[in-house]
Design an enzyme around this catalytic site. Structure first.
Site, PDB file in Angstrom:
ATOM      1  N   SER A 121       2.060   0.669  -4.595  1.00  0.00           N
ATOM      2  CA  SER A 121       1.277   0.515  -5.820  1.00  0.00           C
ATOM      3  C   SER A 121       0.351   1.689  -6.088  1.00  0.00           C
ATOM      4  CB  SER A 121       0.500  -0.799  -5.766  1.00  0.00           C
ATOM      5  OG  SER A 121      -0.278  -0.871  -4.579  1.00  0.00           O
TER       6      SER A 121
ATOM      7  N   ARG B   1       0.822  -1.211   0.000  1.00  0.00           N
ATOM      8  CA  ARG B   1       0.000   0.000   0.000  1.00  0.00           C
ATOM      9  C   ARG B   1       0.855   1.260   0.000  1.00  0.00           C
ATOM     10  NH1 ARG B   1      -4.162   0.182   4.524  1.00  0.00           N
ATOM     11  NH2 ARG B   1      -5.668   1.097   3.117  1.00  0.00           N
TER      12      ARG B   1
ATOM     13  N   VAL C  82     -10.131   0.242  -4.113  1.00  0.00           N
ATOM     14  CA  VAL C  82      -9.401  -1.005  -3.871  1.00  0.00           C
ATOM     15  C   VAL C  82      -8.410  -0.865  -2.720  1.00  0.00           C
ATOM     16  CG1 VAL C  82      -9.651  -1.745  -6.252  1.00  0.00           C
ATOM     17  CG2 VAL C  82      -7.624  -0.458  -5.589  1.00  0.00           C
ATOM     18  N   GLU C  83      -7.930  -2.014  -2.236  1.00  0.00           N
ATOM     19  CA  GLU C  83      -6.994  -2.108  -1.110  1.00  0.00           C
ATOM     20  C   GLU C  83      -7.535  -1.390   0.129  1.00  0.00           C
ATOM     21  OE1 GLU C  83      -2.933  -1.177  -1.897  1.00  0.00           O
ATOM     22  OE2 GLU C  83      -2.787  -2.538  -3.599  1.00  0.00           O
ATOM     23  N   GLY C  84      -8.819  -1.507   0.370  1.00  0.00           N
ATOM     24  CA  GLY C  84      -9.448  -0.837   1.502  1.00  0.00           C
ATOM     25  C   GLY C  84     -10.080   0.451   1.039  1.00  0.00           C
TER      26      GLY C  84
END
Length: 818
Positions: free
Chosen positions: A385, A382, A504-506
C-alpha cells in the site's frame, strides 16, 4: 625467522579458509598440519603444538566443548538475554525471511537473486489496468475531491464498487479478482498518481483489513457470507487497531473484552439471540481509515476470561473480531482531517458492547491469536500500500519535474540546464528508480508465497522517506508554481500528504530505530534465532551447535570483510560483467562487513542494543541500503539491461552503497567501546572508506533523460496515469514538452536576430510577427512557435481565485497582456 614464516603461512592459510567458509574440521586439519610441520620440521617449541592441540580438541570434541566452552556460555547467555513479550515473540515468528537472509549472510547469492521471476501482469490484470483503472483515473479531479467535495463523488464510489476495486485480493470463488500482489500494487500506483484520496480508499480494503484476515483465518461461514459482499462493495470494511493511548505500541492497547454470556440482536437478520457465549467489549479507536463509511468494523482488543468459560487462562491475549457497524452500542464518530487528503477516516468507540463468539475472526479457536494474525497480514500490506503510493509520487515527480525543467526557462535557458536543478532532477530520477525497484523485488517475493516481514519494514520506511525527498526536490524546482495551490497544481496535494505516509502503519522513527534491525537481526541471522530458542527451551545441545556455527560465521565474515577491503573486492566472482560488475562486488563486500558489525554489536552490547536505538537504526540502514542496491540491480537485469538506463541503475546502486558505508561509519563513530570500534574499523575499512556517491556526470545524464521523451523515461514512469487531455494540468506537459523541443532551434534563431538588431519590436508576440513579416520564419514555423508558447504558458501559469479563495479563474491561463 623460519618459524615466523611458518606461522605467517599458517595464518594466511587459516585466513583463506575463513574467507571461503571452510568447515571446522578442514580448518582444524590445516592448523594441525601446519603446527606439526612447525614443531617437527622447523624446530618450533613443543609448547606451541600442545596449545594448538588443546584448542582444536576443545573445538572439535563436542562433549569436551560443551563442558569447557559452550556450557558456561549457555549459562551466561540465559541470564543476559532479555525476555521476549508475547507480542515480540509473535512478531518474530510471523512472516518469512527471503532475500534479506542472503544479505545478512555476508555472502549473497546473486545467481539465486536473478532466478527469481521478473514480475509480470496476466492478460486479465493488464486489461484491468488499461480499462477500469484508466477510466477511474479519468474520473478523478483531485482538486474538487480535496477542496470542494471533501470526498470522492458518488459516481466514483459506485464505479469503485461495481468494477471490483475493493475485491482485488479476494479469491474468485468468492467473487473477487484474485489479482497478484504485483497487479494490486500497480493498480494502487496508477490511481495514486491521480488522487491520493482515491488510492487510499482502494488500497485499505485490499491490505490490512477484514478481507485479508478472513481469507487466511476466517471460518467457512464467515468467508461465505462476508467475502462476496466485500468483493462487490456491498460491505465497506475498516480495521480498528490504533487507540489514543496505544499507537505504535499495539501490544499495549487498552481496549478489552471479557468472555461472558449475554443476549444480542443480529443487525444483519434482525433475529434475537438469548444467553449465548460471547464477549462484552469496550474500546476507543482513532485514525480508522474508511471508519466513517464502513459497514463492517474489524476490531483488535485484549481478551480476558476471568470465569474460565473458554479454558484455564485469565488473560487470553489480543483477539480480532468483525462487528457490523449497525450493531447496538457501536458508535461511529465524525471524521478526522488527515492533512489535505480527504479519504474517509475517523474514530469509533463502544462501552460494554456484547458480541457473540462467532464474530471472532476464525471463531473461538482463534481467540488470543490476533497479534500474530495482524503481523502476518501487515507484512504483506506494508509491502504494497504505502510503498505503492511512494512509487507513484516518485513517478509523478520525475515525469512532471523533468518536463517542467525543460519547458520553463530563465536567462534564455531551460532551467534544467542549471546545475542546481540538474542535481535535484538526478535525485528525483534516482530515488524513483530505487523505490520502484525495491517494491518490485518485494512483490516478487510475495507472489512466490513469501511474507517478508523485515522487507516490509524496509519498504515502508525507505520508500516513504524517499517519497518525501523526491516531492521536496520537485517542489524546489517548480518553486512558486508548486507553492500556490489550485486545480493546476499537481504537486501540492502530494507534498501536504507526505506526513500521512510517514506516520501511518508504524511511524517511521519507530520503524527505523526499532523494527528493521530489531526484527531483522533475529529473523534473518542464520544463528541468533536458534540460540534464542535454545535458551528459552533450555536446550544446551542445540545451543552448542548454533553457537559454534555462529563463531565460525563471525570469523568468516571478519576475514571476508578484511580481504575484500584490502582488494576492493576485485577477486569476488559476480554474475555480470560490464558496468555493473563492480557494483555486485561492492555489495558482497559490504554485506560481509555488515554481518560482522551486526554480530559485534550484538555480542558487545547484548540486550542493551535493543535500547540503543541510534546504533540499531544505523545497523538497519546498512541492511536496508544493501537491499535497495540489490533490488536496483535486479530491476536492471529484469528489464534487459538497457543501455539508456545505466545512469539510473548506477546512481541507485552507488547512492545506496554510499549510504550503507556512511551508516557503518556512524556506527563505528558512536560505538561506546572506543578500542573495539577502532579494531572493527581496521577490519571493515583497512584502507579507509573508499566508496563514493554517484558522480555529477551520472546525475546529469539522468536529468537529461527526464527532460525529453525517451524509452528510459517511459520505463521509469510506467504505470503512471498520463492524461491525453491538453487541458489537464498534467496532460498538457507532454504536448508542451514536445512543442518546446521542436521549436528550440527557432527560438534560438529569434533571440539571435534580436541581438543582431533585425527584430525591433518590444514584446515577444510582436517580434514573432515581425520575424514572419521579414521572412525570417515561414507561416508553419510561426504557428509552431505560437503554439509552443501558448502551451508553455499553460504549464507555467498558476491559479488565481476570488477574494474568498473559493473559485479559480478558468480564463487566467488565456490572459495575455504582453
Amino acid at each position: 625467522m623460519t618459524v615466523l614464516i611458518c606461522v605467517a603461512v599458517i595464518l594466511v592459510a587459516i585466513l583463506a579458509l575463513a574467507y571461503w567458509r571452510a568447515p571446522l574440521w578442514l580448518s582444524s586439519l590445516v592448523a594441525l598440519a601446519g603446527i606439526g610441520y612447525a614443531v617437527f620440521g622447523r624446530g618450533a617449541h613443543w609448547g606451541w603444538g600442545v596449545a594448538v592441540l588443546v584448542v582444536l580438541a576443545v573445538l572439535n570434541l563436542k562433549p569436551l566443548r560443551r563442558v569447557v566452552l559452550t556450557g558456561p556460555m549457555f549459562q551466561v547467555f540465559k541470564k543476559i538475554t532479555p525476555p521476549m513479550s508475547q507480542t515480540e515473540q509473535e512478531a518474530v515468528d510471523a512472516g518469512t525471511v527471503w532475500w534479506d537472509r542472503d544479505l545478512f549472510s555476508g555472502k549473497p547469492d546473486f545467481d539465486r537473486l536473478h532466478q527469481f521471476p521478473a514480475p509480470k501482469l496476466t492478460a486479465e490484470e493488464q486489461a484491468f489496468i488499461d480499462g477500469p483503472t484508466e477510466q477511474l483515473c479519468a474520473m478523478l479531479d483531485d482538486w474538487r475531491i480535496t477542496h470542494e467535495q471533501k470526498d470522492l463523488p458518488p459516481e466514483v464510489w459506485q464505479f469503485i464498487k461495481d468494477q471490483g476495486f475493493l475485491g482485488m485480493i479476494i479469491k474468485k470463488q468468492y467473487g473477487g479478482k484474485e489479482f497478484s500482489n504485483y497487479a494490486h500494487a500497480r493498480v494502487v500506483t496508477k490511481i495514486a498518481t491521480r488522487s491520493g484520496s482515491a488510492a487510499v480508499t482502494v488500497m485499505v480494503p485490499n491490505s490490512l483489513g477484514p478481507g485479508e484476515l478472513l481469507q487466511h483465518y476466517g471460518t467457512e461461514e464467515q468467508k461465505n457470507y462476508y467475502l462476496p459482499r466485500l468483493a462487490k462493495g456491498v460491505e465497506i470494511p475498516c480495521f480498528a487497531l490504533t487507540s489514543p493511548e496505544a499507537g505504535s505500541d499495539a501490544g499495549g492497547i487498552p481496549d478489552f473484552g471479557v468472555v461472558t454470556r449475554g443476549s444480542y440482536t443480529d443487525p444483519r437478520t434482525g433475529q434475537r439471540h438469548e444467553n449465548v457465549l460471547g464477549i462484552k467489549l469496550s474500546w476507543e479507536k482513532r485514525y480508522i481509515t474508511l471508519g466513517p463509511v464502513a459497514t463492517i468494523l474489524g476490531m483488535a482488543f485484549k481478551l480476558y476470561d476471568p470465569d474460565h468459560l473458554l479454558g484455564d487462562k485469565d488473560e487470553i491475549g489480543i483477539t480480532c473480531a468483525l462487528i457490523p457497524t449497525e450493531h447496538q452500542g457501536v458508535e461511529i464518530g465524525r471524521r478526522h482531517y488527515p492533512g489535505t487528503s480527504v479519504f474517509q477516516n475517523g474514530p469509533n468507540w463502544g462501552k460494554d458492547v456484547f458480541i457473540p463468539m462467532e464474530w471472532v475472526i476464525g471463531g473461538a479457536s482463534y481467540v488470543g491469536q490476533g497479534w500474530r494474525m495482524l503481523v502476518e497480514c501487515l507484512s504483506v500490506g506494508r509491502c504494497i500500500s504505502l510503498p505503492a503510493m511512494s512509487v507513484a509520487s516518485g513517478k509523478l515527480a520525475a515525469y512532471t519535474t523533468g518536463a517542467y525543467a525543460r519547458i520553463r526557462n530563465q536567462f534564455g535557458l531551460s532551467i534544467g540546464r542549471f546545475e542546481g536543478v540538474d542535481e535535484a532532477l538526478a535525485r528525483i530520477g534516482g530515488y524513483a528508480y530505487q523505490m520502484d525497484a525495491s517494491q518490485r523485488l518485494a512483490l516478487t517475493g510475495l507472489d512466490m508465497g513469501e511474507k517478508p516481514s523485515v522487507l516490509s519494514g524496509i519498504l515502508k520506511y525507505h520508500n516513504t522517506e524517499r517519497m518525501r525527498k523526491t516531492i521536496n526536490d520537485a517542489m524546489d524546482v517548480h518553486a512558486g508554481k508548486a507553492v500556490c495551490i489550485g486545480p493546476r497544481n499537481y504537486l501540492a496535494q502530494g507534498y501536504q500528504a507526505v506526513p500521512v505516509a510517514i506516520t501511518v502503519e508504524g511511524a517511521n522513527i519507530l520503524t527505523r530505530s526499532m523494527i528493521i534491525f530489531g526484527q531483522g537481526a533475529i529473523r534473518c541471522h542464520p544463528f541468533v534465532l536458534r540460540e534464542l530458542r535454545a535458551a528459552m527451551a533450555n536446550d544446551a545441545v542445540e545451543f552448542d551447535d548454533a553457537v559454534i556455527g555462529h563463531i565460525g560465521f563471525v570469523i568468516s565474515n571478519k576475514a571476508r570483510a578484511f580481504v575484500m577491503g584490502l582488494t576492493g573486492a576485485r577477486l569476488v566472482r559476480v554474475p555480470k560483467s560490464g558496468p555493473t560488475a563492480q557494483n555486485y562486488r561492492d555489495v558482497v563486500r559490504l554485506s560481509a562487513a555488515f554481518a560482522f558489525l551486526a554480530d559485534m554489536g550484538m555480542a558487545t552490547l547484548g540486550g542493551s542494543l535493543k535500547f540503543r536505538e541510534k546504533l540499531s537504526a544505523r545497523l538497519g540502514d546498512m541492511l536496508s541500503n544493501l537491499y535497495i542496491a540489490t533490488a536496483a540491480l535486479k530491476k536492471f537485469h529484469d528489464d534487459g539491461e538497457p543501455k539508456e538506463d545505466r545512469p539510473l541503475v548506477r546512481w541507485a546502486v552507488e547512492s545506496a552503497l554510499y549510504d550503507c558505508q556512511e551508516a557503518m561509519n556512524g556506527f563505528l563513530n558512536n560505538h561506546p567501546n572506543r578500542f573495539l570500534a577502532w579494531c572493527m574499523r581496521r577490519v571493515v575499512f583497512p584502507l579507509g572508506m573508499s566508496l563514493k556517491g554517484p558522480a555529477d556526470r551520472v546525475g546529469t545524464r539522468i536529468a537529461r533523460s527526464l527532460m525529453e521523451p525517451s524509452q528510459s523515461r517511459d520505463r521509469l514512469v510506467e504505470f503512471m496515469y498520463r492524461s491525453q487531455d491538453e487541458n489537464d494540468s498534467v496532460g498538457v506537459l507532454e504536448y508542451a514538452l514536445k512543442a518546446v523541443i521542436e521549436t528550440e532551434g527557432l527560438e534560438s534563431k529569434l533571440r539571435r536576430a534580436q541581438r543582431e538588431g533585425q527584430l525591433k519590436a518590444i514584446t515577444a508576440r510582436e517580434r514573432l510577427q515581425e520575424a514572419r513579416g521579414k521572412g525570417l520564419i515561414n507561416d508553419q514555423e510561426f504557428a509552431a512557435v505560437e503554439r509552443a508558447r501558448r502551451l508553455k504558458r499553460e504549464v507555467i501559469m498558476v491559479d488565481d481565485f476570488d477574494a474568498g479563495l473559493q473559485h479559480a479563474d478558468p480564463e487566467a491561463m488565456r490572459r495575455v497582456v504582453i
